[in-house]
Design a protein around this motif. Structure first.
Motif, PDB file in Angstrom:
ATOM      1  N   VAL A  34       0.869  -1.191   0.000  1.00  0.00           N
ATOM      2  CA  VAL A  34       0.000   0.000   0.000  1.00  0.00           C
ATOM      3  C   VAL A  34       0.904   1.238   0.000  1.00  0.00           C
ATOM      4  O   VAL A  34       1.698   1.447   0.918  1.00  0.00           O
ATOM      5  CB  VAL A  34      -0.943   0.001   1.215  1.00  0.00           C
TER       6      VAL A  34
ATOM      7  N   LEU B 275      -3.162   5.445   0.382  1.00  0.00           N
ATOM      8  CA  LEU B 275      -3.719   5.720   1.715  1.00  0.00           C
ATOM      9  C   LEU B 275      -4.258   7.146   1.782  1.00  0.00           C
ATOM     10  O   LEU B 275      -5.305   7.405   2.407  1.00  0.00           O
ATOM     11  CB  LEU B 275      -2.625   5.487   2.758  1.00  0.00           C
TER      12      LEU B 275
ATOM     13  N   TRP C  15      -8.156   8.274   2.555  1.00  0.00           N
ATOM     14  CA  TRP C  15      -8.454   9.222   3.630  1.00  0.00           C
ATOM     15  C   TRP C  15      -9.221  10.426   3.116  1.00  0.00           C
ATOM     16  O   TRP C  15     -10.186  10.869   3.721  1.00  0.00           O
ATOM     17  CB  TRP C  15      -7.166   9.651   4.314  1.00  0.00           C
TER      18      TRP C  15
ATOM     19  N   PHE D 105     -10.915  -0.686   5.372  1.00  0.00           N
ATOM     20  CA  PHE D 105     -10.370   0.554   5.918  1.00  0.00           C
ATOM     21  C   PHE D 105     -11.466   1.581   6.191  1.00  0.00           C
ATOM     22  O   PHE D 105     -11.498   2.235   7.236  1.00  0.00           O
ATOM     23  CB  PHE D 105      -9.319   1.110   4.935  1.00  0.00           C
TER      24      PHE D 105
ATOM     25  N   ILE E 171      -1.827  -3.119   7.109  1.00  0.00           N
ATOM     26  CA  ILE E 171      -2.694  -2.518   6.097  1.00  0.00           C
ATOM     27  C   ILE E 171      -2.311  -3.120   4.744  1.00  0.00           C
ATOM     28  O   ILE E 171      -1.165  -3.012   4.312  1.00  0.00           O
ATOM     29  CB  ILE E 171      -2.534  -0.983   6.072  1.00  0.00           C
TER      30      ILE E 171
ATOM     31  N   ILE F  73      -8.832  -1.140   0.465  1.00  0.00           N
ATOM     32  CA  ILE F  73      -7.779  -1.317   1.453  1.00  0.00           C
ATOM     33  C   ILE F  73      -8.379  -1.988   2.685  1.00  0.00           C
ATOM     34  O   ILE F  73      -9.465  -1.623   3.143  1.00  0.00           O
ATOM     35  CB  ILE F  73      -7.143   0.038   1.825  1.00  0.00           C
TER      36      ILE F  73
END
Length: 281
Positions: free
Chosen positions: A184, A189, A193, A234, A265, A274
């Motif tokens: 990842v 990521l 987010w 996630f 992760i 994820i």
């Protein structure tokens, strides 16, 4: 058409008679020329003229061939012609291969013995039991050999592995190879987010409050959520109804857990969802 003169006719007749006489007296022709005597230096190899007899697999095979060729009744074999034909063949193979003739000579002796026993007067019958035919044992051997030979011929025409066909084979691994999951990246990521933050802003309430948020507390919450699950998506670790500060603290808690090697992760492939799982030792 002009007529042939008598002299020409006579000459032609004489020429034809001369050719016929030459053809009779000459024993061969070489390049069209007649030969009247053998050359003095002519060499003929000893194996130049050789008689090739029909191949047999043994004495019983020869006997069976002679019986079938003459249409003899195998249950009532005429021994005199059979023995004579058999001996003619044995004499031929003796002149070519004496070692090969040994087995055939043994059968020839057996045929002569059977023939001799048939010529002798039969002993008187005792207890109304008829004496066994001298040919009975030979007939039984011939019938058994014929059955075996026919079975061998039937097996010979069947397809054989390695000659007419081959078996296909393939290697099947006994264990599954481990799947290498892609790493990842920070960019992936970050995109995940940002997507959570955008959804949070759409559902956020305009309530001004002051919250005391603890990263350690949210780290414990994340671990409790992951307990009992092999992995959790996630995005499901974030409640979009919470405020942005709560989401920020949760995200920081995830980063701290990852930094301390308490969680892992992972992502199946690029741009795939994820997942977060508890790291096992």
């Amino acid at each position: 058409m002009p007529e042939a003169k008598p002299e020409e006719v006579a000459s032609g007749t004489a020429h034809a008679n001369t050719d016929d006489a030459t053809a009779v007296t000459a024993f061969a022709r070489l390049y069209g020329e007649p030969l009247f005597e053998l050359p003095a230096d002519l060499y003929i190899p000893p194996d130049a003229l050789e008689i090739f007899l029909e191949a047999f697999e043994g004495p019983l095979d020869l006997l069976l061939y002679l019986i079938r060729r003459q249409n003899f009744n195998i249950l009532d074999i005429p021994m005199e012609p059979l023995t004579r034909q058999y001996m003619d063949y044995v004499q031929e193979i003796r002149s070519h291969n004496l070692e090969l003739a040994a087995d055939y000579l043994l059968m020839a002796a057996m045929l002569i013995e059977i023939k001799s026993r048939m010529l002798l007067p039969r002993p008187p019958v005792v207890n109304e039991e008829e004496a066994e035919d001298p040919r009975a044992q030979l007939v039984r051997r011939l019938l058994e050999y014929e059955k075996t030979k026919q079975a061998a011929q039937q097996l010979a025409v069947l397809p054989q592995q390695g000659r007419d066909f081959w078996c296909a084979s393939a290697h099947v691994p006994t264990h599954e190879a481990p799947v290498a999951l892609p790493t990842v990246t920070p960019e992936a990521l970050q995109r995940a987010w940002q997507a959570i933050v955008r959804r949070s802003k759409l559902l956020a309430h305009h309530t001004i409050t002051r919250e005391k948020l603890s990263v350690r507390e949210y780290m414990s919450r994340v671990l409790r959520t992951l307990q009992g699950h092999p992995y959790v998506e996630f995005e499901k670790l974030f409640d979009a109804s919470h405020s942005v500060p709560v989401l920020v603290v949760t995200f920081v808690a995830l980063l701290e857990l990852g930094k301390e090697n308490l969680i892992e992760i992972v992502q199946a492939e690029a741009f795939a969802p994820i997942y977060v799982m508890v790291r096992t030792v």
